[in-house]
Every structure is written in C-alpha cells, then in structure tokens.
Design an enzyme around this catalytic site. Structure first.
Site, mmCIF file in Angstrom:
data_model
loop_
_atom_site.group_PDB
_atom_site.id
_atom_site.type_symbol
_atom_site.label_atom_id
_atom_site.label_comp_id
_atom_site.label_asym_id
_atom_site.label_seq_id
_atom_site.Cartn_x
_atom_site.Cartn_y
_atom_site.Cartn_z
ATOM 1 N N HIS A 1 -39.596 -72.285 -96.505
ATOM 2 C CA HIS A 1 -38.444 -71.788 -97.254
ATOM 3 C C HIS A 1 -37.239 -72.441 -96.604
ATOM 4 O O HIS A 1 -36.788 -72.020 -95.535
ATOM 5 C CB HIS A 1 -38.336 -70.256 -97.181
ATOM 6 N N LYS B 1 -40.713 -62.502 -90.751
ATOM 7 C CA LYS B 1 -39.264 -62.378 -90.624
ATOM 8 C C LYS B 1 -38.935 -61.806 -89.248
ATOM 9 O O LYS B 1 -39.770 -61.171 -88.602
ATOM 10 C CB LYS B 1 -38.743 -61.466 -91.736
ATOM 11 N N ASP C 1 -34.909 -71.389 -100.448
ATOM 12 C CA ASP C 1 -34.648 -69.947 -100.481
ATOM 13 C C ASP C 1 -33.253 -69.656 -99.948
ATOM 14 O O ASP C 1 -33.056 -69.580 -98.737
ATOM 15 C CB ASP C 1 -35.716 -69.196 -99.666
#
Ligand code: RNT
Ligand code: ZN
Length: 423
Positions: free
Chosen positions: A290, A232, A330
């Site tokens: 995702h 991330k 996601d």
C-alpha cells in the site's frame, strides 16, 4: 512545453547518455509499461462508500481531512472520475474496490449479506475499461465495529458477523477474478485495537487467529483469488494496542502462505518499508504494497516522489521482484482535487519505478562485488543528474497522456466542467 520534435531529439540524446552507462532505456520502458497499479476507489469520495448506512458510522481509526468540493456522490460519478484519472496515468492499471462501494440499488444490505451480484456492474465496467479488479473487506465504518474490535472481538455475535462478512468478500473476490480472468487480490485490514493499556492482548490475538482460520478455511483457485493481510502500528483510538500488528500478520501470512500487505504508513516513522522487501521475499510467494505517505502519523497524504518511494522502487527493481510485488495505492486527501490526488500519487509511484529501472544495475553490482565502493557511490551520484525527466515525458507522450501544464489544465478543466457542478 517541449515540442514533439524537441522531445524526440531530447529522448534520443537521453538514450545515448544512459547507453554510455550500459542502460537500455527502451527495455526500462517495456518493464514500466508492464506495471499495473491498483488504484484505490476510496480517494474519490473520502472513504464514504455507497451503503445505506445502518446508524452511525465509526471511522475505524482512519481519518480523511479536508472539505474540497467535488467528491463523488454516486457510483456513476465515481466511475466518471476514475476514468478521468486513468486517462492521465500512463499504462494499464487496476481498480481497488472496498466492499462498502457495492451497487446496492438504494437498498440497505448489511455487510453479512453482500453478494457477488452487488458487484456485477463494477465487474462489467472493469471489463469494458480493461481494468483488473481487486477487492477489500470493509470491517470499519459500521456500528458493529464501534467497540473497536471486529474479528478479534470477545463477543461471539460480533465476531461471527465479521467472519461472515469476510467469507463473503473473499467469495466475491474469487468471482471477480474468475469473471475478469485476472486474479483478484483480496486484502484484509481490520481496525481492531484499544486506546489504552490492555490486559487481554493475548486473548484478542488468539481470537483473531481463530477467526482468520475460519475466514480462510475455504480455499480458492489462486488464479482467481489471492489473499493478503495488512498489519498496522496504531490508529486513532487504537494508540496503545493493535491486535493485527506486523509480527502477528507476518506470522500468520507465513504460516498460511498468504500475501503480506505492507502499508507505508503502518510502521514507525524511522523504519524503512523498502528494506522489508528483500527481507520477506525469501519466505513469501508475493507481497502487496500500500503505497502511501504518512506525515507524522499514518495520515494517508497523497504519494509524492520522495526518498521513501524512491527507495521502495529501487528495492523492488534491485531484487528483480516486479512480478512478485503487487503495488496498490492507499491514501485519502479531501483537501484538494481528488482526481489530481489519484493522478499525482500514481504518477509519482511510476516515476520512482522508472528511475529505479534506469539504474545500471549490473555495473553497480559488479563494482560492489569487486569492492570498489568509491566507484559505486560515484556512479549512484552521477545517476541523480541523469535526464530521467526527459524519458518520463517521452513515455507519457508515447502513451498519449499529457505532462506539465497540459496535465494541470486537464485536471482543472474537468474540475470546472464536472466537479464544480456537484452540490
Ligand atoms: C487503514 C489501512 C487500510 C485502509 C483502506 C481503506 O489504515 O491502510 O488499507 O486505508 O482499506
Ligand atoms: Zn492500507
């Protein structure tokens, strides 16, 4: 709406148009039918889960906004909603479950105590519904994550707690994979990071590396379990430092032969996630995506058929990597009908894949190899006006799912009949 007769003839005409470019539409549809999206359970209830929460939950840097009524409150409600969503998405797909969604029978079971038995009813349901099941450790929304650090915590007690949790979620994942006869993808994302200038960046990363080695020490049959790690860029409360950055996990995954998970909301907004696919494929066995939509930040908006998703699909297809790139969704939007959100996000992803599958790849690649760059561009431009919508409608019809107004009606009537009854 096009009548069935009109749809048939429109489809036949579309097939001819594509054939004139050298594209076999039926072949594209067979490839599309083989794609299994992993549908994230957490869109159904705003990432709440079914634990008896031990004290205050922290968000872990992710946030659901919107108070649209009808969120699932129980496992049965979530299953019912998922069933409705799957019924409106063409193809056979998977379910992506987080550890906090276990069937704990109303008991408080802490994260370091969860067991395969807590997921037995989910496995039974997935078998019944013919769904593969993927799994995620839940290292957020828990008092032991409140410091902002879990596996990379400098506190041994905190670290060990989370190591135990993820060891268990991997084990549960392996049981799921074995039970259902299709490898379970276990994804690990942790919220670890800090709001402000951090002195001990190296220290936390060294700790995370060790914790991960402890978590992944046990190996499982690859037919049962596949491990992915997700990086991330930043989160709310971790704006200045994220321990598990892209470089960190790329290094870790490549050196440990794990899957790397690329979340579309986890990179700088001008960075192309699509471009990362062909850059990583020479070095990994497989990748996990995702599919998400960040708006100004990692906001997890519902996926729509936009340029980012179109490029992502094109890169997967042009690299002939449909089998090696696993696609999960996601996003979490609490401001609209949540079943509609699942359905739209999934269908948009499939539409992008369909359009990419309908490219005359060989022809485009030869034009490029010959150096005829004008013709490559002209053909790509022509493709934008091709009748992909007819092919999509035909595919949905063949798969027994509605499009257009009947699709909207199906979502609305479920809302009236089921969602509106929830307090
Ligand atoms: C968070 C990550 C992670 C979560 C889910 C709930 O930024 O994207 O994948 O969204 O695990
Ligand atoms: Zn993600």
């Amino acid at each position: 709406m096009t009548s069935t007769m009109n749809l048939e003839s429109a489809y036949a005409h579309a097939c001819e148009q594509y054939a004139s470019l050298g594209v076999d539409v039926e072949r594209a549809l067979v490839a599309l039918r083989s794609v299994s999206l992993s549908l994230h359970c957490w869109q159904g209830d705003d990432v709440r889960g079914f634990e008896q929460k031990p004290g205050a939950a922290s968000s872990g840097g992710i946030q659901v906004t919107g108070g649209y009524p009808g969120a699932a409150r129980t496992i049965d409600e979530l299953k019912k909603d998922l069933q409705q969503a799957y019924a409106l998405i063409p193809g056979s797909h998977r379910l992506n479950l987080h550890a906090m969604y276990g069937d704990f029978g109303g008991k408080a079971v802490d994260r370091d105590k969860i067991e395969p038995s807590h997921f037995r009813t989910w496995m039974d349901w997935c078998r019944e519904q013919r769904l593969g099941l993927d799994f995620n450790a839940t290292c957020f929304a828990h008092p032991r994550a409140d410091s902002g650090f879990t596996l990379s915590s400098a506190d041994a007690g905190t670290r060990d707690f989370w190591i135990e949790h993820v060891r268990r979620t991997r084990e549960i994942g392996a049981v799921i994979g074995k039970t259902l006869g299709t490898a379970c993808i276990h994804n690990l994302w942790i919220p670890d990071g800090a709001k402000d200038v951090t002195m001990r960046r190296s220290h936390h990363r060294a700790i995370l590396k060790n914790s991960l080695d402890a978590v992944f020490a046990r190996s499982y049959d690859r037919d049962d379990l596949r491990d992915a790690v997700e990086s991330k860029l930043f989160g709310i409360g971790s704006e200045s430092f994220v321990v598990g950055s892209h470089e960190f996990y790329m290094g870790y995954a490549l050196s440990r032969r794990l899957m790397l998970c690329l979340d579309m909301g986890h990179f700088h907004p001008t960075e192309s996630v699509a471009d990362k696919i062909s850059a990583l494929l020479p070095f990994v066995d497989d990748l996990l995506l995702h599919v998400s939509r960040g708006v100004r930040w990692d906001s997890d908006h519902v996926v729509i058929f936009n340029d980012d998703v179109a490029s992502l699909a094109e890169e997967i297809i042009r690299a002939e990597a449909l089998e090696r790139v696993k696609i999960a969704l996601d996003f979490f939007d609490g401001s609209m009908n949540r079943i509609g959100a699942w359905v739209l996000g999934s269908r948009s992803t499939l539409k992008a894949l369909l359009r990419a599958l309908l490219e005359p790849r060989d022809r485009l690649m030869s034009l490029e190899a010959e150096g005829n760059l004008f013709a490559r561009m002209a053909l790509l431009e022509d493709l934008k006006m091709m009748p992909v919508g007819i092919v999509w409608d035909y595919y949905c019809d063949r798969e027994g799912v509605p499009t257009g107004e009947p699709l909207r009606d199906a979502i609305q009537s479920y809302e009236k009949k089921v969602l509106a009854q929830r307090g």
